[in-house]
Design a protein around this motif. Structure first.
Motif, PDB file in Angstrom:
ATOM      1  N   TYR A   1      -6.850   7.555   1.866  1.00 45.71           N
ATOM      2  CA  TYR A   1      -5.590   7.388   2.609  1.00 45.71           C
ATOM      3  C   TYR A   1      -5.344   8.563   3.546  1.00 45.71           C
ATOM      4  CZ  TYR A   1      -4.453   3.177   0.005  1.00 45.71           C
ATOM      5  OH  TYR A   1      -4.480   1.903  -0.507  1.00 45.71           O
TER       6      TYR A   1
ATOM      7  N   THR B   1      -5.363 -11.911  -6.250  1.00 47.31           N
ATOM      8  CA  THR B   1      -4.481 -11.637  -5.105  1.00 47.31           C
ATOM      9  C   THR B   1      -3.336 -12.659  -5.045  1.00 47.31           C
ATOM     10  OG1 THR B   1      -6.056 -12.836  -3.705  1.00 47.31           O
ATOM     11  CG2 THR B   1      -6.218 -10.432  -3.748  1.00 47.31           C
TER      12      THR B   1
ATOM     13  N   ARG C   1      -8.446   7.680 -10.727  1.00 51.27           N
ATOM     14  CA  ARG C   1      -8.814   7.127  -9.414  1.00 51.27           C
ATOM     15  C   ARG C   1      -8.074   7.825  -8.265  1.00 51.27           C
ATOM     16  NH1 ARG C   1     -12.551   3.635  -6.819  1.00 51.27           N
ATOM     17  NH2 ARG C   1     -11.585   3.055  -4.874  1.00 51.27           N
TER      18      ARG C   1
ATOM     19  N   PHE D   1      -8.849 -10.516   4.669  1.00 50.86           N
ATOM     20  CA  PHE D   1      -7.523  -9.948   4.832  1.00 50.86           C
ATOM     21  C   PHE D   1      -7.147 -10.002   6.303  1.00 50.86           C
ATOM     22  CE2 PHE D   1      -4.419  -6.540   3.760  1.00 50.86           C
ATOM     23  CZ  PHE D   1      -3.880  -7.192   2.659  1.00 50.86           C
TER      24      PHE D   1
ATOM     25  N   GLY E   1       0.842  -1.194   0.000  1.00 51.55           N
ATOM     26  CA  GLY E   1       0.000   0.000   0.000  1.00 51.55           C
ATOM     27  C   GLY E   1       0.872   1.236   0.000  1.00 51.55           C
TER      28      GLY E   1
ATOM     29  N   HIS F   1      -6.267  -2.173   7.038  1.00 53.55           N
ATOM     30  CA  HIS F   1      -5.855  -1.481   5.823  1.00 53.55           C
ATOM     31  C   HIS F   1      -6.947  -0.484   5.465  1.00 53.55           C
ATOM     32  CE1 HIS F   1      -8.347  -4.842   4.550  1.00 53.55           C
ATOM     33  NE2 HIS F   1      -8.540  -4.249   3.393  1.00 53.55           N
ATOM     34  N   ILE F   2      -6.808   0.160   4.329  1.00 48.52           N
ATOM     35  CA  ILE F   2      -7.730   1.252   4.003  1.00 48.52           C
ATOM     36  C   ILE F   2      -9.193   0.787   4.023  1.00 48.52           C
ATOM     37  CG2 ILE F   2      -7.517   0.955   1.475  1.00 48.52           C
ATOM     38  CD1 ILE F   2      -7.702   4.055   1.285  1.00 48.52           C
ATOM     39  N   GLU F   3      -9.422  -0.469   3.616  1.00 48.82           N
ATOM     40  CA  GLU F   3     -10.818  -0.915   3.501  1.00 48.82           C
ATOM     41  C   GLU F   3     -11.440  -1.307   4.843  1.00 48.82           C
ATOM     42  OE1 GLU F   3      -9.648  -3.282   0.363  1.00 48.82           O
ATOM     43  OE2 GLU F   3      -9.920  -1.640  -1.043  1.00 48.82           O
TER      44      GLU F   3
ATOM     45  N   TYR G   1     -14.622 -13.196 -12.756  1.00 45.75           N
ATOM     46  CA  TYR G   1     -13.489 -13.987 -12.258  1.00 45.75           C
ATOM     47  C   TYR G   1     -13.977 -15.365 -11.842  1.00 45.75           C
ATOM     48  CZ  TYR G   1     -10.186 -10.068 -12.008  1.00 45.75           C
ATOM     49  OH  TYR G   1      -9.350  -9.034 -12.321  1.00 45.75           O
TER      50      TYR G   1
ATOM     51  N   SER H   1      -0.934   3.894   3.885  1.00 46.47           N
ATOM     52  CA  SER H   1      -1.402   2.562   4.293  1.00 46.47           C
ATOM     53  C   SER H   1      -0.531   2.004   5.436  1.00 46.47           C
ATOM     54  CB  SER H   1      -1.307   1.620   3.095  1.00 46.47           C
ATOM     55  OG  SER H   1      -1.540   0.308   3.506  1.00 46.47           O
TER      56      SER H   1
ATOM     57  N   HIS I   1     -13.700  -8.552   0.729  1.00 46.79           N
ATOM     58  CA  HIS I   1     -13.348  -7.759  -0.453  1.00 46.79           C
ATOM     59  C   HIS I   1     -13.926  -8.482  -1.663  1.00 46.79           C
ATOM     60  CE1 HIS I   1     -11.099  -5.501  -3.370  1.00 46.79           C
ATOM     61  NE2 HIS I   1     -10.384  -4.871  -2.458  1.00 46.79           N
TER      62      HIS I   1
ATOM     63  N   SER J   1      -8.834   7.899  -4.053  1.00 42.30           N
ATOM     64  CA  SER J   1      -7.995   7.055  -3.198  1.00 42.30           C
ATOM     65  C   SER J   1      -7.232   7.904  -2.183  1.00 42.30           C
ATOM     66  CB  SER J   1      -6.986   6.277  -4.042  1.00 42.30           C
ATOM     67  OG  SER J   1      -7.633   5.259  -4.742  1.00 42.30           O
TER      68      SER J   1
HETATM   69  C1  LIG Z   1      -8.681 -10.427  -0.688  1.00 44.46           C
HETATM   70  C2  LIG Z   1      -8.422  -9.194  -0.810  1.00 44.46           C
HETATM   71  C3  LIG Z   1      -8.465  -8.417  -2.049  1.00 44.46           C
HETATM   72  C4  LIG Z   1      -9.028  -8.710  -3.284  1.00 44.46           C
HETATM   73  C5  LIG Z   1      -9.749  -9.965  -3.721  1.00 44.46           C
HETATM   74  C6  LIG Z   1      -8.801  -7.581  -4.117  1.00 44.46           C
HETATM   75  C7  LIG Z   1      -9.217  -7.465  -5.427  1.00 44.46           C
HETATM   76  C8  LIG Z   1      -9.213  -6.264  -6.127  1.00 44.46           C
HETATM   77  N1  LIG Z   1      -8.865  -4.996  -5.687  1.00 44.46           N
HETATM   78  C9  LIG Z   1      -9.017  -4.069  -6.670  1.00 44.46           C
HETATM   79  C10 LIG Z   1      -8.769  -2.684  -6.609  1.00 44.46           C
HETATM   80  C11 LIG Z   1      -8.180  -1.996  -5.523  1.00 44.46           C
HETATM   81  N2  LIG Z   1      -7.764  -2.562  -4.352  1.00 44.46           N
HETATM   82  C12 LIG Z   1      -7.205  -1.597  -3.562  1.00 44.46           C
HETATM   83  C13 LIG Z   1      -6.699  -1.757  -2.313  1.00 44.46           C
HETATM   84  C14 LIG Z   1      -6.658  -2.956  -1.645  1.00 44.46           C
HETATM   85  N3  LIG Z   1      -7.128  -4.179  -2.060  1.00 44.46           N
HETATM   86  C15 LIG Z   1      -6.914  -5.116  -1.088  1.00 44.46           C
HETATM   87  C16 LIG Z   1      -7.271  -6.452  -1.091  1.00 44.46           C
HETATM   88  C17 LIG Z   1      -7.915  -7.113  -2.142  1.00 44.46           C
HETATM   89  N4  LIG Z   1      -8.115  -6.651  -3.385  1.00 44.46           N
HETATM   90  C18 LIG Z   1      -6.273  -4.442  -0.018  1.00 44.46           C
HETATM   91  C19 LIG Z   1      -5.826  -5.087   1.244  1.00 44.46           C
HETATM   92  C20 LIG Z   1      -6.118  -3.108  -0.366  1.00 44.46           C
HETATM   93  C21 LIG Z   1      -5.617  -1.982   0.504  1.00 44.46           C
HETATM   94  C22 LIG Z   1      -4.175  -1.742   0.603  1.00 44.46           C
HETATM   95  C23 LIG Z   1      -3.919  -0.573   1.489  1.00 44.46           C
HETATM   96  O1  LIG Z   1      -3.289   0.349   0.986  1.00 44.46           O
HETATM   97  O2  LIG Z   1      -4.322  -0.488   2.657  1.00 44.46           O
HETATM   98  C24 LIG Z   1      -7.247  -0.351  -4.256  1.00 44.46           C
HETATM   99  C25 LIG Z   1      -6.667   0.967  -3.741  1.00 44.46           C
HETATM  100  C26 LIG Z   1      -7.522   1.621  -2.732  1.00 44.46           C
HETATM  101  C27 LIG Z   1      -8.704   2.240  -3.363  1.00 44.46           C
HETATM  102  O3  LIG Z   1      -8.522   3.157  -4.156  1.00 44.46           O
HETATM  103  O4  LIG Z   1      -9.812   1.779  -3.101  1.00 44.46           O
HETATM  104  C28 LIG Z   1      -7.868  -0.595  -5.473  1.00 44.46           C
HETATM  105  C29 LIG Z   1      -8.141   0.420  -6.535  1.00 44.46           C
HETATM  106  C30 LIG Z   1      -9.496  -4.772  -7.793  1.00 44.46           C
HETATM  107  C31 LIG Z   1      -9.810  -4.106  -9.118  1.00 44.46           C
HETATM  108  C32 LIG Z   1      -9.598  -6.131  -7.462  1.00 44.46           C
HETATM  109  C33 LIG Z   1     -10.021  -7.298  -8.241  1.00 44.46           C
HETATM  110  C34 LIG Z   1      -9.973  -7.390  -9.512  1.00 44.46           C
END
Ligand SMILES: C=CC1=C(C)c2cc3[nH]c(cc4nc(cc5[nH]c(cc1n2)c(C)c5CCC(=O)O)C(CCC(=O)O)=C4C)c(C)c3C=C
Ligand code: FE2
Length: 491
Positions: free
Chosen positions: A175, A247, A167, A388, A125, A392-394, A316, A182, A310, A171
Motif C-alpha cells: 500500500y 467475494t 501479514r 475486478f 481497502g 487496486h493494490i493488485e 473453493y 487503497s 485474482h 501488505s
Molecule cells: C475477484 C476478486 C477477488 C477474489 C476472488 C479474492 C479472493 C481472496 N483474497 C484474499 C486475500 C486478500 N485479498 C486482498 C486484497 C484484495 N482482494 C481483492 C479481490 C479479490 N479477492 C481486491 C480487489 C483486493 C484489494 C483491495 C485494495 O485495497 O486495493 C488482500 C490484502 C492485500 C494483500 O495483502 O495482498 C488479501 C490478504 C483471499 C484469501 C481470497 C480468497 C479466499
C-alpha cells in the motif's frame, strides 16, 4: 389499438384508450397494461403545431399512474411526469409498450412512487497505512475467506488476529508503494455517482449506495442509510463480474443475514445480480480497452494477451462448488470472441494471481506463466486484469510493479497493461441497463434465521472463545505445517 379521433393520428398503444384525463386541457390517457390491482395508465399532453395538427411533440410530457379497476386515474395515484425518448429522441411514451409512428417503444415500468435504491457491493481497502492491519483482520475473520470446519469456527477471530498481524508488514509495503492506501473507495464512489447519473438519464431515479465488505463504508453503514432513506425497492449489484464464494458470495450472505433480522428490510423487495460477466456491454467494453492498448505496440498482432485473474484456493472450486473458475474461463472466451469479430486473433492465456497462505490456489499461477512465456520467446505481452473493475493494490502494485519486473527479467521486451474499467461510459451504461432489467424481479428476502451464523453477541461466550481460541491458535501455530503457513502469509 390505434388512437384516432383525438387529433393524434399517429399514436397507437398496446392497450386501450380510456378517455381524457382532463377535459379542459389537451391531455388524454390510455390503459397500457393491467395487473391484479387495476390498470396501468399513461397520460399524454399533446401539442398543437403550426399546421394545426396535434402531435406528441418532442417536449411533450407523459404522466403515468395506477388506475383503479374502473379505469379511473386518481390524482393521488398519478406519478411524476416522465419524458421518454426513442433513440431518435422524438417519441414520448410511458409505462408499458407503445407504438408511435411505425416504431415500437419498450419503456420500463418502474413506478416512481417507489424509492429505488441500488447497492454496489465491493471489497473495500485500507485508506491509510494504520488501517492495514484492522482491514486484514476483517478480511481473515470472514468465514468465506478462511473456511474453517464448523467445529473450529470459534478459532476464526483469534486466527484472523494472528494472521493479520503477520501479514500486515508485507501488505503495508504494497500500500505504501501505491501512495499509502487503497484507491478503492474513491473509485467505487465515482462509479456510484456515474451510475446514478446514467440511471437518471434513463429516467430511473434511484439512490446509489456503496457497501464494502472489509472497510468503510461498511455494508452495514450503507444499509443503515438505505433504511433511513425509506428505500422501498433495492437492486444489489456486486462489483465483481464473476461470482465467487469469497467475494460476491460473502457480501450477499452478509446482506441476507442483516435483512432477515430486520422487520423493515425483510419486507423490502430486493433483486440481486449475482454475476454479470456475460453482459454484452461489459464484454464489448473490455474488448474496447484491449483493442486500444494493442494499438500502442509496434506490432499489435504479435502481442500475447495475458488475462490475469485474482485467484481463489482450489478447494473453493473443487470441494465447495465455487463457479468462479468456470465463469472466468467463459468470460475470457466471450472477450476473445468479441475481439475475433473485430479481426483481432492474437494468442492469449489466462493465469491466476495474488495467492495467499499455504494451500493450493487456482492454477496456472501468473508469476510462473510469465517466466515460462519469457523462456518460450514471447517478446510482447499485454496484461489484462479481469476479475475486478477498479484499479487496486493488485493492479497498481502486483501487476504494474512486481509482474512487470518479473516479465522483463524473463525476456519479455514490450510490456503493456489494460486499465481497469473504472468509469468507462459504455461500462457504466451497461451496469445501468443491468439494474433496470433486474428491478422487476425484486422479491422480499425470507425472514427465517440463517443457522450458519455464529452468534457473537454474547460477550461472555465471546471472551471464552477468544481466550481458549488464542491458546489453541498459538499451539496450532507451533505445528510445522502452520509455521510454514505463517511464513506464506508473511511473504
Ligand atoms: C475477484 C476478486 C477477488 C477474489 C476472488 C479474492 C479472493 C481472496 N483474497 C484474499 C486475500 C486478500 N485479498 C486482498 C486484497 C484484495 N482482494 C481483492 C479481490 C479479490 N479477492 C481486491 C480487489 C483486493 C484489494 C483491495 C485494495 O485495497 O486495493 C488482500 C490484502 C492485500 C494483500 O495483502 O495482498 C488479501 C490478504 C483471499 C484469501 C481470497 C480468497 C479466499
Ligand atoms: Fe483478495
Amino acid at each position: 389499438m390505434d388512437v384516432v379521433g383525438l387529433g393524434v393520428p399517429h399514436l397507437k398503444t398496446s392497450g386501450s384508450f380510456i378517455g381524457n384525463a382532463n377535459h379542459n386541457s389537451s391531455e388524454f390517457c390510455t390503459r397500457t397494461t393491467t395487473n391484479g390491482h387495476g390498470a396501468s395508465i399513461t397520460c399524454y399532453s399533446t401539442k398543437k403545431s403550426q399546421d394545426h395538427s396535434t402531435s406528441l411533440a418532442p417536449h411533450s410530457v407523459s404522466l403515468h399512474g395506477l388506475a383503479d379497476r374502473n379505469g379511473i386515474l386518481r390524482k393521488s395515484h398519478l406519478l411524476e411526469p416522465v419524458i421518454n425518448r426513442n433513440p431518435a429522441g422524438q417519441t414520448f411514451c410511458s409505462v408499458g409498450t407503445c407504438t408511435v409512428g411505425q416504431s415500437l417503444v419498450e419503456v420500463p415500468s418502474h413506478a416512481t412512487h417507489e424509492k429505488v435504491g441500488v447497492l454496489l457491493l465491493n471489497l473495500g481497502g485500507p485508506e491509510t497505512l494504520q488501517d492495514v492491519q484492522p482491514f486484514l483482520f476483517n478480511l481473515f475473520a470472514d468465514p468465506d475467506i478462511i473456511r474453517l470446519p464448523r467445529l473450529f469456527r470459534f478459532l476464526q477471530r483469534p486466527l484472523a488476529q494472528l494472521i493479520s498481524l503477520l501479514r500486515a508488514p508485507k501488505s503495508k509495503e504494497g500500500y505504501a508503494a501505491i501512495g499509502g492506501g487503497s484507491p478503492l473507495r474513491r473509485i467505487t464512489d465515482e462509479q456510484a455517482h456515474a451510475l446514478q447519473m446514467v440511471l437518471q438519464a434513463k429516467k430511473m431515479h434511484a439512490n446509489v449506495y456503496v457497501g464494502m465488505r472489509y472497510w468503510h463504508p461498511f455494508t452495514e453503514e450503507a444499509i443503515h442509510q438505505i433504511k433511513k432513506d425509506r428505500i422501498t425497492k433495492l437492486v444489489v449489484l456486486p462489483l465483481y463480474p464473476q461470482y465467487s464464494i469469497s467475494t460476491s458470495g460473502s457480501s450477499i450472505r452478509l446482506l441476507q443475514s442483516i435483512f432477515r433480522q430486520d422487520s423493515y428490510l425483510s419486507g423490502v423487495p430486493v433483486s440481486i445480480i449475482k454475476s454479470w460477466y456475460r453482459r454484452e456491454g461489459y464484454i464489448k467494453s473490455m474488448a474496447d480497452l484491449i483493442e486500444r492498448e494493442l494499438q500502442i505496440f509496434s506490432k499489435p498482432e504479435e502481442v500475447m494477451i495475458f488475462f490475469s485473474a485474482h485467484g481463489v484456493p482450489i478447494s473453493y472450486v473443487e470441494e465447495a462448488g465455487d463457479p468462479y473458475r468456470d465463469q472466468m474461463e467463459e468470460c475470457i472466451s466471450l472477450i476473445m470472441e468479441e475481439l475475433k469479430s473485430r479481426s483481432i486473433s492474437n494468442d492469449y492465456t489466462l493465469a491466476y494471481q495474488s495467492r495467499v497462505g499455504p494451500v493450493q490456489w487456482l492454477k496456472p499461477y501468473t508469476d510462473e506463466v510469465l517466466v515460462e512465456l519469457g523462456q518460450k520467446g514471447v517478446k510482447s505481452l499485454l496484461a489484462v486484469p479481469v476479475s475486478f473493475v477498479s484499479e487496486h493494490i493488485e493492479t497498481l502494485e502486483e501487476i504494474d510493479m512486481e509482474y512487470k519486473e518479473l516479465a522483463l527479467e524473463s525476456g519479455i521486451e514490450n510490456w503493456g497493461r489494460v486499465p481497469a474499467l473504472g468509469c468507462t461510459s459504455s461500462f457504466i451504461t451497461d451496469l445501468a441497463d443491468a439494474v433496470i432489467e433486474a428491478l422487476p424481479s425484486a422479491m422480499s428476502m425470507s425472514t427465517e434465521k440463517d443457522s450458519s451464523l455464529v452468534d457473537d453477541t454474547d460477550p461472555v461466550r465471546y471472551a471464552i472463545n477468544l481466550f481458549f481460541g488464542s491458546i489453541l491458535a498459538f499451539l496450532l501455530l507451533l505445528s510445522p505445517k502452520l509455521i510454514s503457513a505463517a511464513r506464506n502469509y508473511l511473504n
